[in-house]
Design an enzyme around this catalytic site. Structure first.
Site, short mmCIF file in Angstrom:
data_model
loop_
_atom_site.label_atom_id
_atom_site.label_comp_id
_atom_site.label_asym_id
_atom_site.label_seq_id
_atom_site.Cartn_x
_atom_site.Cartn_y
_atom_site.Cartn_z
N SER A 277 -0.62 -4.90 -6.71
CA SER A 277 -1.27 -4.30 -7.90
C SER A 277 -1.30 -5.21 -9.12
CB SER A 277 -0.57 -3.00 -8.27
OG SER A 277 -1.15 -1.95 -7.57
N TYR B 277 -11.08 -4.51 -2.74
CA TYR B 277 -9.79 -4.07 -3.27
C TYR B 277 -8.63 -4.57 -2.39
CZ TYR B 277 -5.91 -1.06 -4.49
OH TYR B 277 -4.65 -0.62 -4.85
N VAL C 6 3.64 -3.54 -5.46
CA VAL C 6 4.58 -3.11 -4.42
C VAL C 6 5.07 -4.26 -3.55
CG1 VAL C 6 3.83 -0.69 -4.33
CG2 VAL C 6 2.74 -2.39 -2.83
#
Ligand code: GLU
Length: 317
Positions: free
Chosen positions: A76, A201, A271
């Protein structure tokens, strides 16, 4: 920090090498604790007992300790790079499609999205990052290559890659992201096919960078939007301010309030166990240790940043 002391002077004479060595020693017992992210199968294979930290200063120096040169999956943290590109592509109109408030729920939550008609709360949660990805895809036919080029330029490292195995591993297990993206599309807040948005993504999350890369790459956010090496504008000072504000309020999942309380710096976590933090007008910090706390932030990494601001007095408050 003595209030009369100028930040630049302080940074110039501070012994960051000794500070990082001390922090590594102090957080040693936390390294290996917490849980390595297992919902992306490839990430579960990363050894938990790693710890690295790097500092990059605006006067061009870099300091490191431990595994600071080891590339890891930034996950992220990539949302800050894509937000930068989407703001450049769409300007303030981006805020018609994504909000600027902390979500107060998990980074991959679906519930809020339904209540708020497909407008994600902010660009640093997954749903917001899908909209940001969609904006980038609409602005260029070479979105993935452009992102990689941007990140390599910021970090001054041509060897940075997107790990195809991590991207494939997340795609194969990416049911929740698929649900989010389909849901947003049902509200007509995605223009591109869901598969394209998700593919972009998953690849942005699969960027492999070290703490040294990340500390260098974030310097433009400490430097009012300018590249520290060339002095050229990457983004306007106003946008750099806004991105830092979003990192402070939304950058560390549902623990952003606690993180601001403890560390007092804009930061973005992933993460993969990385966290990057910005001390505006002074320096950047990147830390990596894969064991996560229950909110998804690196356990030893958050403690290390806490110690850094306590020891140096370098925080925004
Ligand atoms: N690729 C991860 C996901 O979408 C990113 C999570 C994160 O680092 O917050 O679940």
């Amino acid at each position: 920090m003595n209030p009369e002391e100028n930040t630049a002077d302080l940074v110039a004479r501070f012994d960051f090498a000794a500070t990082l060595a001390r922090i590594a020693e102090e957080v040693r017992d936390l390294v290996g604790q917490g849980k390595v992210a297992a919902y992306i199968p490839r990430l579960a294979e990363v050894p938990a007992d790693r710890f690295g930290m790097a500092v990059a200063t605006l006067d061009g120096r870099v300091f490191e300790v431990g595994d600071a040169a080891t590339p890891f999956s930034i996950q992220s943290i990539s949302k800050v790079f894509t937000l930068t590109l989407a703001l450049e592509a769409l300007g303030g109109d981006l805020w018609k499609r994504v909000g600027r408030e902390p979500s107060g729920s998990a980074f991959n939550s679906l519930v809020q999205l339904e209540r708020e008609s497909g407008i994600p709360r902010n660009p640093l949660i997954n749903a917001g990052a899908h909209v940001v990805a969609d904006v980038i895809l609409s602005s260029t036919p070479t979105a993935q290559a452009d992102l990689l080029e941007f990140v390599r330029a910021r970090a001054d490292n041509r060897a940075i890659v997107m790990d195809e195995e991590v991207a494939a591993s997340e795609r194969d297990a990416g049911f929740r992201n698929a649900a989010l993206a389909n849901f947003i599309r049902s509200f007509r807040n995605l223009d591109n096919p869901v598969e394209r948005v998700l593919d972009f993504y998953f690849h942005q999350c699969a960027l492999q960078m070290s703490c040294l890369d990340l500390a260098r790459a974030f310097l433009y956010l400490a430097n009012r939007g300018r590249c520290q090496r060339s002095g050229q504008s990457v983004i306007s000072a106003e946008r750099a301010k806004r991105i830092n504000a979003l990192m402070l309020t939304c950058g560390t999942y549902d623990a952003a309030g606690e993180f601001a309380f403890r560390v007092g710096l804009p930061a973005k976590s992933g993460v993969g166990g990385g966290i990057v933090a910005v001390v505006p007008n002074a320096l950047t910090l990147a830390v990596w240790s894969p064991g996560l706390d229950e909110k998804g932030n690196s356990l030893a990494g958050a403690a290390a940043l806490d110690r850094f601001t306590a020891l140096t007095g370098l925080s925004i408050f």
